[in-house]
Design a protein around this motif. Sequence first.
Motif, PDB file in Angstrom:
ATOM      1  N   SER A  29       0.831  -1.199   0.000  1.00 20.80           N
ATOM      2  CA  SER A  29       0.000   0.000   0.000  1.00 20.80           C
ATOM      3  C   SER A  29       0.871   1.257   0.000  1.00 20.80           C
ATOM      4  CB  SER A  29      -0.928  -0.015   1.222  1.00 20.80           C
ATOM      5  OG  SER A  29      -1.724   1.135   1.260  1.00 20.80           O
ATOM      6  N   LYS A  32       2.198   1.762  -3.488  1.00 19.46           N
ATOM      7  CA  LYS A  32       1.141   2.348  -4.312  1.00 19.46           C
ATOM      8  C   LYS A  32       1.083   3.860  -4.106  1.00 19.46           C
ATOM      9  CE  LYS A  32      -3.906   1.989  -4.927  1.00 19.46           C
ATOM     10  NZ  LYS A  32      -4.434   3.120  -4.152  1.00 19.46           N
ATOM     11  N   ASP A  33       1.208   4.310  -2.866  1.00 22.78           N
ATOM     12  CA  ASP A  33       1.186   5.747  -2.580  1.00 22.78           C
ATOM     13  C   ASP A  33       2.398   6.458  -3.177  1.00 22.78           C
ATOM     14  OD1 ASP A  33      -1.147   5.399  -1.170  1.00 22.78           O
ATOM     15  OD2 ASP A  33      -0.184   5.329   0.791  1.00 22.78           O
ATOM     16  N   LEU A  61      -4.490  -4.598  -4.731  1.00 22.78           N
ATOM     17  CA  LEU A  61      -4.660  -3.415  -3.892  1.00 22.78           C
ATOM     18  C   LEU A  61      -5.970  -2.682  -4.172  1.00 22.78           C
ATOM     19  CD1 LEU A  61      -0.969  -2.283  -4.145  1.00 22.78           C
ATOM     20  CD2 LEU A  61      -2.120  -2.982  -2.038  1.00 22.78           C
ATOM     21  N   THR A  62      -6.696  -3.123  -5.194  1.00 24.12           N
ATOM     22  CA  THR A  62      -8.023  -2.573  -5.508  1.00 24.12           C
ATOM     23  C   THR A  62      -8.969  -3.754  -5.750  1.00 24.12           C
ATOM     24  OG1 THR A  62      -7.172  -2.294  -7.761  1.00 24.12           O
ATOM     25  CG2 THR A  62      -7.333  -0.318  -6.402  1.00 24.12           C
TER      26      THR A  62
END
Length: 285
Positions: A29, A32-33, A61-62
Amino acid sequence: MITPVALNKRTLDQIAKLLDDIDKTAFWSDLKDLVSLYLSFDLASVFSYYKDYQPVRVIDLTPSAERDRLHFTLLQGAYLIGPYYNQLISTNIESGFYPFSAIAPDAIKESEYYRVYYSEKKVVDEGMFLTKLEPQRHVGFLVERKAPAAAFTQRELDDLQLIAPVVCALMKQHYHTVGPEHESVPPRFDEHFSKAFNRFGSSVLTPREKHIAHLILRGHSSKSGARELDISPNTERVHRRRLYEKLGIASQTELFWMFIESISHYDAASNADPLEAYLKTRDGS
């Protein structure tokens, strides 16, 4: 608009957070950020690749039920005719960011990979940060942008190439710290699909026709297939027409489903061509 200095500060702060979470489940996560500072995207997922084994989805992650369905299609065989496996994994490529547009064959939209998997995702563009962990073992961080947004710009692609060494180094450090067994990874499966694909057509077609059949399954047009084989497009079309005639088919779609149906006839012990057994069953001989 974020100034370059502010962007750099935010990037450094996010890298520091990643280092703090290097051995934690929050790592992906956090990654991803970090990437989102350079690219606007809607979907992200992580896949693990090892030799000729089926890829494994480490994390989505989605997540959604539809994503599960699509990834199931991918992992049950569609990956074998997709560009990530054929252009990157099977060549044991080095770490980096690889845009889909740069590795997909020119006739990808006419391929069964596109029809049964890629078009169903309804994305306008995507790319993968691929990290080589060791020889023949990779982990890929896939980012996707959904339609109707625009495709990645050249500026965005340049930025992704710029941060790729950092992203890949962080991914490698994460795996070296926690090991793949700490991810949500199902047990690896055997090499049935991969071996069946490699043997497909070997006893029925000439070596050149077999090679062209594999290129067709991977989405190559006559033009790009000819480039791969260093022959003229007209010569490729002659071979393509002959293999279609031998198999009693008339299209790429029929070739794809012939391969899928032949897999059940593959005997790993003998490593025989699954197509030969399939044709005997089909023709009643």
